[in-house]
Design an enzyme around this catalytic site. Structure first.
Site, PDB file in Angstrom:
ATOM      1  N   ALA A  63      13.523  -1.333  -0.248  1.00  0.00           N
ATOM      2  CA  ALA A  63      14.493  -1.180  -1.331  1.00  0.00           C
ATOM      3  C   ALA A  63      13.712  -1.086  -2.634  1.00  0.00           C
ATOM      4  CB  ALA A  63      15.445  -2.362  -1.338  1.00  0.00           C
ATOM      5  N   GLY A 108      13.386  -2.849   3.434  1.00  0.00           N
ATOM      6  CA  GLY A 108      14.539  -1.993   3.744  1.00  0.00           C
ATOM      7  C   GLY A 108      14.170  -0.788   4.592  1.00  0.00           C
ATOM      8  N   GLU A 111      14.182  -2.081   8.051  1.00  0.00           N
ATOM      9  CA  GLU A 111      15.593  -2.363   8.355  1.00  0.00           C
ATOM     10  C   GLU A 111      16.350  -1.062   8.650  1.00  0.00           C
ATOM     11  OE1 GLU A 111      15.879  -4.674   4.696  1.00  0.00           O
ATOM     12  OE2 GLU A 111      16.582  -6.374   5.868  1.00  0.00           O
ATOM     13  N   GLU A 131       9.759  -9.448   2.249  1.00  0.00           N
ATOM     14  CA  GLU A 131      10.694  -9.986   1.243  1.00  0.00           C
ATOM     15  C   GLU A 131      10.367 -11.389   0.751  1.00  0.00           C
ATOM     16  OE1 GLU A 131      11.612  -8.284   3.917  1.00  0.00           O
ATOM     17  OE2 GLU A 131      13.156  -6.838   3.390  1.00  0.00           O
TER      18      GLU A 131
HETATM   19  N1  CO8 Z   1      10.258  -0.001  -4.772  1.00  0.00           N
HETATM   20  C1  CO8 Z   1       9.990   0.743  -5.861  1.00  0.00           C
HETATM   21  N2  CO8 Z   1       8.884   1.496  -6.003  1.00  0.00           N
HETATM   22  C2  CO8 Z   1       8.013   1.498  -4.986  1.00  0.00           C
HETATM   23  C3  CO8 Z   1       8.220   0.750  -3.821  1.00  0.00           C
HETATM   24  C4  CO8 Z   1       9.414  -0.029  -3.733  1.00  0.00           C
HETATM   25  N3  CO8 Z   1       9.737  -0.748  -2.636  1.00  0.00           N
HETATM   26  N4  CO8 Z   1       7.185   0.939  -2.979  1.00  0.00           N
HETATM   27  C5  CO8 Z   1       6.344   1.786  -3.618  1.00  0.00           C
HETATM   28  N5  CO8 Z   1       6.833   2.121  -4.813  1.00  0.00           N
HETATM   29  C6  CO8 Z   1       6.227   3.008  -5.820  1.00  0.00           C
HETATM   30  C7  CO8 Z   1       5.106   2.317  -6.565  1.00  0.00           C
HETATM   31  O1  CO8 Z   1       5.616   1.519  -7.610  1.00  0.00           O
HETATM   32  C8  CO8 Z   1       4.318   3.510  -7.068  1.00  0.00           C
HETATM   33  O2  CO8 Z   1       4.967   4.046  -8.170  1.00  0.00           O
HETATM   34  P1  CO8 Z   1       4.106   4.519  -9.469  1.00  0.00           P
HETATM   35  O3  CO8 Z   1       3.205   5.608  -8.944  1.00  0.00           O
HETATM   36  O4  CO8 Z   1       5.136   4.992 -10.416  1.00  0.00           O
HETATM   37  O5  CO8 Z   1       3.348   3.325  -9.899  1.00  0.00           O
HETATM   38  C9  CO8 Z   1       4.472   4.514  -5.939  1.00  0.00           C
HETATM   39  O6  CO8 Z   1       5.608   4.096  -5.168  1.00  0.00           O
HETATM   40  C10 CO8 Z   1       3.276   4.551  -5.009  1.00  0.00           C
HETATM   41  O7  CO8 Z   1       3.054   3.233  -4.561  1.00  0.00           O
HETATM   42  P2  CO8 Z   1       1.598   2.519  -4.664  1.00  0.00           P
HETATM   43  O8  CO8 Z   1       0.810   3.071  -5.785  1.00  0.00           O
HETATM   44  O9  CO8 Z   1       1.842   1.037  -4.618  1.00  0.00           O
HETATM   45  O10 CO8 Z   1       0.970   3.017  -3.280  1.00  0.00           O
HETATM   46  P3  CO8 Z   1      -0.143   2.265  -2.407  1.00  0.00           P
HETATM   47  O11 CO8 Z   1      -0.565   3.252  -1.373  1.00  0.00           O
HETATM   48  O12 CO8 Z   1      -1.174   1.659  -3.278  1.00  0.00           O
HETATM   49  O13 CO8 Z   1       0.654   1.066  -1.706  1.00  0.00           O
HETATM   50  C11 CO8 Z   1       2.469   0.071  -0.503  1.00  0.00           C
HETATM   51  C12 CO8 Z   1       1.657   1.347  -0.779  1.00  0.00           C
HETATM   52  C13 CO8 Z   1       1.593  -0.964   0.215  1.00  0.00           C
HETATM   53  C14 CO8 Z   1       3.648   0.458   0.392  1.00  0.00           C
HETATM   54  C15 CO8 Z   1       2.955  -0.520  -1.840  1.00  0.00           C
HETATM   55  O14 CO8 Z   1       3.596   0.516  -2.585  1.00  0.00           O
HETATM   56  C16 CO8 Z   1       3.943  -1.620  -1.679  1.00  0.00           C
HETATM   57  O15 CO8 Z   1       3.563  -2.737  -1.366  1.00  0.00           O
HETATM   58  N6  CO8 Z   1       5.247  -1.342  -1.892  1.00  0.00           N
HETATM   59  C17 CO8 Z   1       6.289  -2.316  -1.830  1.00  0.00           C
HETATM   60  C18 CO8 Z   1       6.611  -2.640  -0.390  1.00  0.00           C
HETATM   61  C19 CO8 Z   1       7.663  -3.729  -0.320  1.00  0.00           C
HETATM   62  O16 CO8 Z   1       7.443  -4.858  -0.698  1.00  0.00           O
HETATM   63  N7  CO8 Z   1       8.839  -3.370   0.209  1.00  0.00           N
HETATM   64  C20 CO8 Z   1       9.910  -4.290   0.396  1.00  0.00           C
HETATM   65  C21 CO8 Z   1      10.811  -4.285  -0.795  1.00  0.00           C
HETATM   66  S1  CO8 Z   1      12.043  -5.551  -0.670  1.00  0.00           S
HETATM   67  C22 CO8 Z   1      13.200  -4.874   0.332  1.00  0.00           C
HETATM   68  O17 CO8 Z   1      13.075  -3.805   0.860  1.00  0.00           O
HETATM   69  C23 CO8 Z   1      14.410  -5.707   0.533  1.00  0.00           C
HETATM   70  C24 CO8 Z   1      15.501  -4.971   1.305  1.00  0.00           C
HETATM   71  C25 CO8 Z   1      16.803  -5.680   1.212  1.00  0.00           C
HETATM   72  C26 CO8 Z   1      17.340  -5.660  -0.169  1.00  0.00           C
HETATM   73  C27 CO8 Z   1      18.596  -6.382  -0.279  1.00  0.00           C
HETATM   74  C28 CO8 Z   1      18.964  -6.535  -1.727  1.00  0.00           C
HETATM   75  C29 CO8 Z   1      20.039  -7.484  -1.981  1.00  0.00           C
END
Ligand code: CO8
Length: 258
Positions: A63, A108, A111, A131
């Site tokens: 998400a 997500g 999921e 999360e």
């Molecule tokens: N949300 C928003 N932006 C994201 C996300 C995300 N989940 N994942 C990646 N991005 C963006 C980054 O911010 C980045 O943007 P920018 O270039 O503008 O800075 C771009 O995508 C590329 O990402 P990275 O530069 O970080 O790429 P890397 O190759 O270095 O890393 C990763 C890749 C490891 C996947 C890293 O991006 C990461 O850790 N992402 C987050 C993963 C995460 O924690 N996901 C879980 C989120 S929580 C969730 O999903 C909860 C679901 C239920 C919600 C219920 C709500 C009530």
């Protein structure tokens, strides 16, 4: 649509989440477009759906953290419900949905993959529920579906430790059915979708419903669910033709979904 692509191929469709700049993270717009796309699929014509992410790097990286960062309790609940309603729509979609997981399937993203009937992935796929490291629980069904798909102890370990796992381990624990080199993943998904589409659609749908509904109840009730759906296949054109073809030692050319 800006964030979701739809492609119809013969008897099956490909839905692609298309927000590669954010690794296909699910914000409100992506969720809304995915919802619209699934609502618009003609399930009389489409016999299987493949769900994937744009690019080679990510299925869905979760998400959208930016969008979630300042939510209130009420907004968090509404966002969770929005995702859950959509994912349940996919899970109970009348025809089979195959997740072709082409990279990150985090939060997500995992999921979403778990709300599909079948998961296959590329060698670079990474799965996890990060999360608790972000101060929240999984909120799009992760606490429920992971413990149903793999063994509950392993599901708890993955969720409590927020550990990511790679494709071979996902295969080992039964989270995915198969792992392919990236460039072969979509061909494998399409081959599976086409194979599903060649079978009698009414029967395939009845199987999905029987398995999904049956898993929610005890065996006595579950077996009655199967009896009713089994019975519903009789007197269909496809059942009559398939059994006639068998007895006449010939193959069915194409099932009519009637
Ligand atoms: N949300 C928003 N932006 C994201 C996300 C995300 N989940 N994942 C990646 N991005 C963006 C980054 O911010 C980045 O943007 P920018 O270039 O503008 O800075 C771009 O995508 C590329 O990402 P990275 O530069 O970080 O790429 P890397 O190759 O270095 O890393 C990763 C890749 C490891 C996947 C890293 O991006 C990461 O850790 N992402 C987050 C993963 C995460 O924690 N996901 C879980 C989120 S929580 C969730 O999903 C909860 C679901 C239920 C919600 C219920 C709500 C009530």
């Amino acid at each position: 649509m800006e964030f979701v692509l739809y492609e119809l191929k013969d008897d099956y469709a490909i839905v692609t989440i298309n927000r590669p700049a954010a690794l296909n993270a699910l914000n409100s717009n992506v969720l809304a477009e995915l919802d619209q796309v699934f609502d618009s699929i003609d399930t009389d014509a489409v016999r299987a759906v493949i769900l994937t992410g744009a690019g080679q790097k990510s299925f869905v990286a979760g998400a959208d953290i930016g969008e979630m960062s300042s939510l209130s309790v009420a907004e968090g609940e509404a966002f969770g419900k929005r995702g859950n309603d959509l994912f349940r729509k996919i899970e109970t979609f009348p025809v089979p949905v195959i997740a072709a997981v082409n990279g990150f399937a985090l939060g997500g993203g995992n999921e979403l993959a778990m709300s599909c009937d079948i998961r296959i992935c590329s060698e670079n796929a990474v799965f996890g529920q990060p999360e608790v490291g972000l101060g929240i629980t999984p909120g799009f069904g992760g606490t429920q579906r992971l413990a149903r798909i793999i063994n509950p102890g392993k599901a708890k370990e993955l969720i409590f430790t927020a550990s990511n796992i790679k494709a071979p381990q996902a295969l080992e624990i039964g989270l995915v059915n198969a792992v392919y080199p990236s460039e072969e993943l979509m061909a494998a998904a399409e081959k599976m979708a086409a194979k599903i589409a060649r079978n009698a659609p009414i029967a395939v749908r009845a199987c999905k419903k029987a398995m999904n509904d049956g898993l929610q109840v005890g065996m006595d009730e579950a077996i009655v669910i199967e009896e009713k759906l089994f019975a519903s296949c009789f007197e269909t054109e496809d059942q009559r033709e398939a059994m006639k073809a068998f007895l006449e030692k010939r193959k069915v050319e194409k099932f009519n979904n009637k």
